[in-house]
Design a protein around this motif. Structure first.
Motif: not given
Length: 293
Positions: A87-88, A164-165, A208-209, A237-241
């Protein structure tokens, strides 16, 4: 309203026997959880179905019990929650941040060697020392991507880090805490990792995911892990955001090294806790050796 107690976690992978480095991490988690009046959870990170084995998982429980460690609730086994990670991944894909890559590891190495030969310059490496992905599949058309995926061509899924960034926005950082409760902010540089892998055909997620999804679902507020994973926090941090997930506080403990100066590792067959136990070493000796007296 009373504040919820902090939540820590120890998250080993059952792809080998626990060694002294794992004992250090588990004991550090337990000590900090107790000092902060928090809870300590156990998570079994077994997404690699080809290397993770039941006997290693049982060994984890045996070794931790032998050390005298106790955990709250039932251990979460990642292999039982692939739908959460899917899902993520689907959310990131819907944002246009994921693309299929048809390159094998050997393909990447060959492409990097060609570019180094052409330029006479060394190719950039990520913090773990692996060559950055050269972007061979980034320019494929949507038509070609769909055709090759539909044909069953082996592929993995990568995060387009530049997009992504751009989506995540500025001021990406995380908070590091110390044993006294102090905190400081650390800025991140995710581009040094390039287009990281989020899923493979044989493993429908990545470390990471899955780790950021699990930390959020389990309400982890404090992540305590070795310094070898400090740089990887940039990716998390990127994935969390991007996924709108809460960001835990982080603490990175020192690593243990063998007589050659290399960190203890399953891949180098570092002596396991079970081996030490068989030799008559006691938990008290282990705790004293690691500074937990």
């Amino acid at each position: 309203m009373a504040k919820s107690p902090p939540v820590f976690r120890f998250a080993p992978s059952p792809n080998g026997r626990l060694h002294l480095g794992h004992a250090l991490s588990a004991l550090t988690n337990a000590r900090l959880a107790a000092a902060f009046g928090g809870r300590l959870l156990l998570r079994i990170e077994d997404i690699d179905l080809t290397r993770c084995r039941p006997e290693f998982e049982q060994g984890i429980h045996d070794d931790l019990a032998w050390l005298g460690l106790h955990f709250d609730g039932i251990a979460r086994r990642q292999s039982e929650h692939f739908d959460d990670y899917r899902r993520a991944l689907d959310r990131l894909d819907a944002m246009g941040l994921v693309y299929p890559c048809f390159c094998s590891r050997q393909d990447v190495k060959s492409a990097v060697r060609r570019r180094e030969a052409e330029t006479g310059e060394p190719w950039l490496r990520d913090p773990d020392g692996a060559p950055l992905y050269p972007g061979s599949c980034r320019g494929l058309s949507e038509e070609e991507r769909h055709r090759r995926v539909a044909a069953g061509e082996p592929h993995l899924l990568r995060l387009a880090m530049d997009r992504a960034l751009a989506c995540a926005g500025a001021d990406l950082s995380y908070a590091v805490f110390d044993a006294e409760g102090g905190e400081r902010r650390v800025a991140v540089d995710p581009m040094r990792w390039g287009d990281v892998v989020l899923a493979r055909k044989d493993t429908p997620t990545s470390y990471h995911l899955s780790v950021v999804v699990d930390d959020a679902l389990q309400g982890i507020s404090h992540v305590v892990r070795g310094r070898d994973l400090e740089a990887a926090t940039d990716i998390h941090v990127v994935l969390q955001r991007l996924l709108g997930l809460p960001a835990p506080l982080y603490h990175f403990h020192p690593l243990l090294a063998d007589e050659t100066g290399q960190k203890l590792a399953k891949s180098r067959m570092s002596p396991g806790l079970a081996d030490l136990r068989a030799q008559g070493v006691t938990p008290a000796v282990i705790r004293q050796q690691l500074g937990f007296t």
